[in-house]
Design an enzyme around this catalytic site. Structure first.
Site: not given
Ligand code: GLU
Length: 516
Positions: A266-268, A271
């Site tokens: 996921s983008k998380r 990040d």
């Protein structure tokens, strides 16, 4: 099986930036199409107006272009099946939904949001596993199956809101042979009466996708595993529309997993890990949220494509480095894995390093020079060439050629204390001052080769082994214990700077030791 020319499509929804999984889907479609001498279409699936994000379509086009994934038919290229944006094809879909209604394979449903909600609650209270509109529940709802023909007609004529739902027959076996997963068999009782046409007149993804794949002559549907649960419904839709004999073959690609292999990427994760999972940088126009891009982080396009191609596929050999031509030749569905592929950014860095090493120096120099200029570091082409030679084997990114060379432009102000205490002894002092004196007297060309000879001769005279003082010498020149080839480093620094640095160390280090 049919022998029609291969036609594949990449069918993204413009709901945000394309992530690595989406790019890989596009790539596999492209590889297969090119290998088979077929065609690759781009179709923008934008029927869900609520999820439309401005800029997303442009982003998708730019990302594909960056990676060298060329499209034969699409919104930009046009083609015999234009338009290739579903919102512009809106009027086409209704006909098929209405046809299904006329043939008893779909029906009008007038239920309000409250009524649907009440059904859901009722089913939940009765502990029915899947709360859904299906062969049993539809007979309790407000639709053209439960209303009289006149009542239905008058509701339609009065402009009441309705959707068209597929009427799933309860006792059908649905089977299809996925090119990656083999036979998939599902019973129709598992499928609910999906909406085909929404109350705003727009088709749902399912209807638009099947109608377009049929009309556009798609032979292979290559897409992510997240669409596997929808595939049986799609097969049924082909059947109900009478298109089953020309139905495309399916290939559902494995998920991309988090770096630790636990769960979907996921983008998380990106990040938190500080790495990109998107091809290009992206700023969300609604939230301002930013995402890193492979391109802007300094990954080469061909290295990125190579990395992505190997997320879920391998050639069955030891070979890992493939240019696009080689990928096209080697790709096969038989070697696409079923299991999810771990997204390992270290591997992406490794690929970039390999591509950097293989890049010819002239191109590397041309790419590095502007990065020096951006940092306001004045360098000649010749210096950049020397620096590239010095650092090429030590870096993963062109930008690291700049960051890793800063020690060349800055005379050290501090020296690694631990190393000073360990290595700066009497022998080091005499070696380094002897070497310095030899350089002052040296009149020849200041090349790595000559410097080395000079150093060796000096140490010979002093009776000191070279290996003994190399770290002290590096410490004196750079302040640190590790770095690239020291002789080449000195050549780049030039005689005067080397002498200055050696002098500095000889005067400063005794004080540093006293204070310790
Ligand atoms: N529009 C769908 C997506 O965004 C396409 C899925 C498919 O390829 O059928 O992924």
């Amino acid at each position: 099986m049919n022998n029609k020319p291969v036609r594949v499509r990449f069918a993204p929804s413009p709901t945000g930036p394309l992530h690595a999984g989406g790019v890989r889907t596009a790539l596999y479609n492209y590889l297969f199409a090119r290998q088979q001498g077929g065609q690759m279409l781009l179709r923008i699936e934008d029927t869900d107006q609520n999820r439309y994000v401005p800029g997303a379509e442009e982003y998708i086009l730019e990302a594909l272009q960056w990676l060298g994934i060329t499209i034969d038919e699409g919104p930009q290229q046009g083609g015999p099946h234009a338009p290739y944006r579903q919102s512009e094809r809106k009027e086409m879909y209704r006909e098929y939904a209405e046809r299904l209604v006329a043939e008893g394979k779909a029906y009008y449903a007038f239920d309000t949001a409250e009524e649907l909600d009440a059904m859901r609650k009722r089913l939940e209270a009765a502990k029915v596993a899947a709360a859904q509109y299906n062969a049993i529940t539809r007979m309790e709802m407000t639709n053209s199956l439960t209303l009289s023909a006149e009542e239905t007609k008058s509701r339609l004529e009065s402009g009441e809101a309705y959707v068209i739902r597929m009427k799933i027959m309860p006792k059908e076996d649905i089977r299809f042979n996925d090119l990656i997963r083999g036979w998939v068999v599902v019973h129709s009782s598992q499928i609910d009466d999906k909406v085909l046409l929404k109350s705003d007149g727009m088709p749902t993804y399912h209807l638009a996708n099947i109608v377009d794949d049929h009309l556009m002559g798609i032979t292979h549907v290559i897409r992510g595993e997240e669409w596997l649960p929808s595939a049986p419904l799609h097969v049924l839709l082909y059947r109900y529309l009478g298109w089953e004999s020309t139905m495309p073959q399916f290939a559902h690609l494995p998920l991309l997993l988090k770096p630790d292999g636990n769960g979907k990427l996921s983008k998380r994760d990106a990040d938190l890990g500080g790495f990109p999972i998107f091809p290009l940088e992206w700023t969300d126009p609604n939230t301002g949220d930013k995402a890193k891009g492979f391109r802007e982080e300094g990954y080469f396009a061909d290295a990125t494509a190579n990395f992505l191609a190997l997320l879920g596929w391998n050639a069955g050999t030891e070979q890992e480095l493939f240019n696009m031509e080689e990928l096209i030749a080697a790709f096969s569905f038989e070697r696409v894995h079923k299991a999810g592929a771990r997204f390992d950014i270290q591997k992406a860095n490794w690929f970039n390093q390999q591509y950097l090493k293989n890049l010819d120096d002239a191109r590397l120099i041309a790419q590095a020079k502007p990065l020096f200029e951006k940092q306001k570091i004045n360098v000649t082409d010749e210096q950049v060439a020397q620096i590239v030679f010095l650092l090429k084997d030590r870096v993963h990114f062109v930008k690291e050629i700049v960051s890793e060379s800063s020690f060349l432009f800055n005379t050290p102000e501090t020296y690694d204390q631990e190393l000073v205490l360990k290595k700066w002894d009497e022998q080091a002092v005499s070696a380094i001052s002897g070497f310095k004196d030899s350089l002052v007297a040296f009149e020849g060309e200041f090349t790595a080769h000559n410097i080395k000879e000079n150093l060796a001769a000096t140490m010979e005279t002093l009776g000191i082994k070279m290996g003994k003082i190399m770290q002290a010498l590096r410490l004196a020149l750079t302040g640190e214990g590790h770095g690239p080839d020291l002789m080449v480093t000195m050549e780049i620094l030039g005689k005067d700077e080397v002498i200055t640095r050696l002098d500095n160390a000889l005067t400063r280090l005794p004080a540093q030791i006293r204070l310790a």
